[in-house]
Design a protein around this motif. Structure first.
Motif, PDB file in Angstrom:
ATOM      1  N   HIS A  21       0.834  -1.210   0.000  1.00  0.00           N
ATOM      2  CA  HIS A  21       0.000   0.000   0.000  1.00  0.00           C
ATOM      3  C   HIS A  21       0.870   1.261   0.000  1.00  0.00           C
ATOM      4  N   ALA A  22       1.914   1.299   0.834  1.00  0.00           N
ATOM      5  CA  ALA A  22       2.785   2.467   0.911  1.00  0.00           C
ATOM      6  C   ALA A  22       3.485   2.718  -0.422  1.00  0.00           C
ATOM      7  N   ILE A  23       3.926   1.661  -1.073  1.00  0.00           N
ATOM      8  CA  ILE A  23       4.612   1.801  -2.359  1.00  0.00           C
ATOM      9  C   ILE A  23       3.647   2.289  -3.435  1.00  0.00           C
ATOM     10  N   ILE A  24       2.478   1.713  -3.483  1.00  0.00           N
ATOM     11  CA  ILE A  24       1.475   2.112  -4.484  1.00  0.00           C
ATOM     12  C   ILE A  24       1.087   3.573  -4.304  1.00  0.00           C
ATOM     13  N   GLU A  25       0.805   3.983  -3.063  1.00  0.00           N
ATOM     14  CA  GLU A  25       0.397   5.371  -2.810  1.00  0.00           C
ATOM     15  C   GLU A  25       1.524   6.349  -3.144  1.00  0.00           C
ATOM     16  N   ALA A  26       2.755   5.994  -2.820  1.00  0.00           N
ATOM     17  CA  ALA A  26       3.898   6.852  -3.148  1.00  0.00           C
ATOM     18  C   ALA A  26       4.003   7.034  -4.654  1.00  0.00           C
ATOM     19  N   ARG A  27       3.877   5.948  -5.391  1.00  0.00           N
ATOM     20  CA  ARG A  27       3.974   6.023  -6.858  1.00  0.00           C
ATOM     21  C   ARG A  27       2.842   6.845  -7.444  1.00  0.00           C
ATOM     22  N   LYS A  28       1.630   6.712  -6.898  1.00  0.00           N
ATOM     23  CA  LYS A  28       0.496   7.513  -7.370  1.00  0.00           C
ATOM     24  C   LYS A  28       0.778   9.004  -7.195  1.00  0.00           C
ATOM     25  N   ASP A  29       1.511   9.337  -6.136  1.00  0.00           N
ATOM     26  CA  ASP A  29       1.805  10.743  -5.830  1.00  0.00           C
ATOM     27  C   ASP A  29       3.088  11.242  -6.492  1.00  0.00           C
ATOM     28  N   GLY A  30       3.682  10.440  -7.354  1.00  0.00           N
ATOM     29  CA  GLY A  30       4.836  10.901  -8.119  1.00  0.00           C
ATOM     30  C   GLY A  30       6.193  10.603  -7.523  1.00  0.00           C
ATOM     31  N   ILE A  31       6.238   9.738  -6.532  1.00  0.00           N
ATOM     32  CA  ILE A  31       7.518   9.371  -5.921  1.00  0.00           C
ATOM     33  C   ILE A  31       8.070   8.167  -6.695  1.00  0.00           C
ATOM     34  N   ILE A  60       5.986  10.696   9.908  1.00  0.00           N
ATOM     35  CA  ILE A  60       7.279  11.311   9.626  1.00  0.00           C
ATOM     36  C   ILE A  60       7.157  12.181   8.381  1.00  0.00           C
ATOM     37  N   TYR A  61       7.739  13.375   8.456  1.00  0.00           N
ATOM     38  CA  TYR A  61       7.779  14.301   7.321  1.00  0.00           C
ATOM     39  C   TYR A  61       9.203  14.382   6.793  1.00  0.00           C
ATOM     40  N   ALA A  62       9.330  14.402   5.480  1.00  0.00           N
ATOM     41  CA  ALA A  62      10.627  14.642   4.836  1.00  0.00           C
ATOM     42  C   ALA A  62      10.351  15.347   3.518  1.00  0.00           C
ATOM     43  N   GLU A  63      11.374  16.011   3.015  1.00  0.00           N
ATOM     44  CA  GLU A  63      11.252  16.613   1.687  1.00  0.00           C
ATOM     45  C   GLU A  63      12.219  15.904   0.755  1.00  0.00           C
ATOM     46  N   LEU A  64      11.667  15.362  -0.319  1.00  0.00           N
ATOM     47  CA  LEU A  64      12.492  14.693  -1.319  1.00  0.00           C
ATOM     48  C   LEU A  64      13.075  15.756  -2.233  1.00  0.00           C
ATOM     49  N   LYS A  65      14.371  15.944  -2.155  1.00  0.00           N
ATOM     50  CA  LYS A  65      15.045  17.029  -2.876  1.00  0.00           C
ATOM     51  C   LYS A  65      14.927  16.878  -4.385  1.00  0.00           C
ATOM     52  N   GLU A  66      15.148  15.679  -4.887  1.00  0.00           N
ATOM     53  CA  GLU A  66      15.142  15.449  -6.331  1.00  0.00           C
ATOM     54  C   GLU A  66      13.807  15.852  -6.970  1.00  0.00           C
ATOM     55  N   GLU A  67      12.712  15.490  -6.327  1.00  0.00           N
ATOM     56  CA  GLU A  67      11.373  15.796  -6.846  1.00  0.00           C
ATOM     57  C   GLU A  67      10.830  17.122  -6.330  1.00  0.00           C
ATOM     58  N   LYS A  68      11.499  17.683  -5.316  1.00  0.00           N
ATOM     59  CA  LYS A  68      11.002  18.875  -4.619  1.00  0.00           C
ATOM     60  C   LYS A  68       9.584  18.616  -4.099  1.00  0.00           C
ATOM     61  N   LEU A  69       9.446  17.442  -3.480  1.00  0.00           N
ATOM     62  CA  LEU A  69       8.148  17.021  -2.956  1.00  0.00           C
ATOM     63  C   LEU A  69       8.218  16.783  -1.458  1.00  0.00           C
ATOM     64  N   PRO A  70       7.218  17.285  -0.713  1.00  0.00           N
ATOM     65  CA  PRO A  70       7.105  16.881   0.683  1.00  0.00           C
ATOM     66  C   PRO A  70       6.506  15.486   0.704  1.00  0.00           C
ATOM     67  N   VAL A  71       6.876  14.697   1.682  1.00  0.00           N
ATOM     68  CA  VAL A  71       6.304  13.363   1.808  1.00  0.00           C
ATOM     69  C   VAL A  71       6.038  13.070   3.279  1.00  0.00           C
ATOM     70  N   HIS A  72       4.939  12.382   3.518  1.00  0.00           N
ATOM     71  CA  HIS A  72       4.612  11.859   4.845  1.00  0.00           C
ATOM     72  C   HIS A  72       4.664  10.345   4.748  1.00  0.00           C
ATOM     73  N   ILE A  73       5.253   9.730   5.757  1.00  0.00           N
ATOM     74  CA  ILE A  73       5.180   8.272   5.872  1.00  0.00           C
ATOM     75  C   ILE A  73       4.696   7.937   7.283  1.00  0.00           C
ATOM     76  N   THR A  87       2.024   3.394   5.169  1.00  0.00           N
ATOM     77  CA  THR A  87       1.494   4.234   4.097  1.00  0.00           C
ATOM     78  C   THR A  87       2.433   5.403   3.864  1.00  0.00           C
ATOM     79  N   SER A  88       2.243   6.022   2.725  1.00  0.00           N
ATOM     80  CA  SER A  88       3.027   7.196   2.360  1.00  0.00           C
ATOM     81  C   SER A  88       2.183   8.036   1.419  1.00  0.00           C
ATOM     82  N   TYR A  89       2.436   9.340   1.445  1.00  0.00           N
ATOM     83  CA  TYR A  89       1.674  10.229   0.566  1.00  0.00           C
ATOM     84  C   TYR A  89       2.331  11.599   0.547  1.00  0.00           C
ATOM     85  N   VAL A  90       1.970  12.361  -0.473  1.00  0.00           N
ATOM     86  CA  VAL A  90       2.369  13.760  -0.535  1.00  0.00           C
ATOM     87  C   VAL A  90       1.243  14.537   0.153  1.00  0.00           C
TER      88      VAL A  90
END
Length: 104
Positions: A21-31, A60-73, A87-90
């Motif tokens: 689920h975490a992988i699918i949701e991350a990919r849906k959000d462009g990670i 947990i909050y982090a910012e993915l530098k390459e995508e310039k995306l905030p992410v929550h896991i 789970t994970s999401y933007v």
């Protein structure tokens, strides 16, 4: 008692799991690409912004530098030996202040 240093060590040592689920949701959000690697990085380098003690989970909050995306896991630490990113999401700025503080 929750210990972020211990949790990070589990991820650094590769002693963790990531739900489909975490992988699918991350990919849906462009990670993408290297989704798993990016979620692992967020777990190791991110900031705990909420704790759900009764459920043995942290947000947990982090910012993915390459995508310039905030992410929550969300990491479940019910079993300390192998925490799980469940789970994970933007995060949506309509619901978060600077992606770290939940709006009332």
């Amino acid at each position: 008692m929750f210990d972020i240093k211990y949790l990070r060590k589990r991820f650094i040592d590769g002693e963790y799991a990531i739900s489909d689920h975490a992988i699918i949701e991350a990919r849906k959000d462009g990670i993408v690409p290297r989704t798993v690697e990016k979620l692992e990085w967020a777990a190791i380098n991110g900031e705990v912004i909420e704790e759900y003690v009764d459920r043995k989970r942290v947000l947990i909050y982090a910012e993915l530098k390459e995508e310039k995306l905030p992410v929550h896991i969300v990491v479940d630490y019910s079993f300390w030996e192998e925490p799980v990113i469940v789970t994970s999401y933007v995060p949506d700025s309509r619901y978060w202040i600077k992606y770290k503080i939940r709006k009332k």
